[in-house]
Design a protein around this motif. Structure first.
Motif, short mmCIF file in Angstrom:
data_model
loop_
_atom_site.label_atom_id
_atom_site.label_comp_id
_atom_site.label_asym_id
_atom_site.label_seq_id
_atom_site.Cartn_x
_atom_site.Cartn_y
_atom_site.Cartn_z
N UNK A 232 -12.88 -29.90 118.62
CA UNK A 232 -12.03 -30.68 117.53
C UNK A 232 -11.06 -29.89 117.06
N UNK A 233 -9.87 -30.32 116.90
CA UNK A 233 -8.78 -29.44 116.68
C UNK A 233 -8.49 -29.15 115.04
N UNK A 234 -8.10 -28.32 114.67
CA UNK A 234 -7.72 -28.08 113.26
C UNK A 234 -6.38 -28.73 112.91
N UNK A 235 -6.27 -29.42 111.87
CA UNK A 235 -5.00 -30.28 111.65
C UNK A 235 -4.75 -30.17 110.26
N UNK A 236 -3.72 -29.56 109.86
CA UNK A 236 -3.21 -29.33 108.64
C UNK A 236 -1.71 -29.67 108.41
N UNK A 237 -1.65 -30.32 107.12
CA UNK A 237 -0.15 -30.68 106.64
C UNK A 237 0.35 -29.49 105.69
#
Ligand code: AKG
Ligand code: FE2
Length: 262
Positions: A232-237
């Motif tokens: 699972x990728x780490x996704x951040x805004x």
């Protein structure tokens, strides 16, 4: 905005009320004492998960692969440091970036453009007003880290950095930070070198949960994202506001940050 944010717990939509003032006061205290504040679950985790899902194929096909070696200053050299000073040690960074113009219908853009959000952030930072950027690409960026990817040690250019985690990785991807490693008057090069050599016991580690808003003093807080592991990728805004209206990057800056000027 109620569909997107937990406004019961975090009354950002009610500026000037006692509950809004109390939240702002708590954030200010945290910023002063710890260089950071977190609003855990500000975005409903289900919304955060849907946002990450909506962007997954875009990350595969149209995101900019940001991959390079850099030192903590993102500069080739510093005029007052010899080239072999350990504060200039270089490390590798690799992640993918989507820009605001690639996600025009996302909840993130709605949040970014919601005036009460900027008003709240300005109050926590003790600023008279914060303005969204005019830049169609830089205003909101979303970064994805797959297994093996990392954002290495750096200081940010802006005084404060505002992020919102959309998706957690299975392992790794911790946010590590060292508050007040330098100041406006003291670059503390030897302290920087020590920290990079893993000899600083004031480095802290934070594992964010999806939906959490994280605001920290990025200019003087050294920070990195440790290498992500697992499927699972780490996704951040990352949201960018300025004290002046209508700020844009130059085409050269957009080219450098995103691999395209338009
Ligand atoms: O991904 C994070 O938690 C931090 C992001 C960051 O430091 C940056 O965008 O400058
Ligand atoms: Fe940063």
């Amino acid at each position: 905005m109620r569909d997107i944010l937990d406004l019961e717990t975090f009354p950002i939509d009610r500026p000037g009320t006692p509950e809004w003032e109390a939240l702002v006061a708590r954030c200010r205290t945290d910023l002063a004492e710890q260089g950071m504040f977190n609003l855990d679950g500000l975005m409903h985790p289900t919304v955060a998960a849907q946002e990450a899902l909506d962007m997954a194929s875009q990350f595969d096909t149209e995101a900019f692969l940001h991959e390079r070696e850099h030192n903590i200053y993102f500069l080739k050299s510093l005029p007052d440091l010899p080239a072999d000073h350990p504060a200039l040690t270089r490390f590798r960074t690799s992640n993918r970036t989507l820009c605001a113009d690639q996600i025009p219908h996302s909840a993130l853009i709605q949040l970014y453009e919601w005036p009460e959000f900027a008003q709240f952030l300005a109050a926590t930072m003790d600023m008279p007003k914060l303005y969204p950027m005019q830049d169609h690409m830089a205003r909101v960026n979303v970064m994805s880290y797959d297994a093996g990817q990392t954002l290495n040690w750096h200081f940010d250019r802006s005084e404060f950095t505002t992020t919102l985690l959309l998706q957690s990785p299975d392992h790794g991807g911790a946010f590590e930070y060292r508050t007040d490693l330098r100041s406006k008057d003291d670059p503390n090069y030897d302290g920087v070198a020590q920290m990079l050599q893993v000899q600083d016991d004031q480095v802290q580690s934070l594992t964010l949960s999806p939906g959490t808003l994280n605001v920290f003093r990025g200019r003087n807080t050294a920070h990195r994202v440790t290498t992500v592991q697992g499927e699972t990728s780490r996704v951040i805004a990352v949201f960018s506001y300025f004290e002046q209206p209508d700020v844009t990057f130059s085409p050269e800056e957009r080219q450098g940050f995103y691999g395209r000027a338009e």
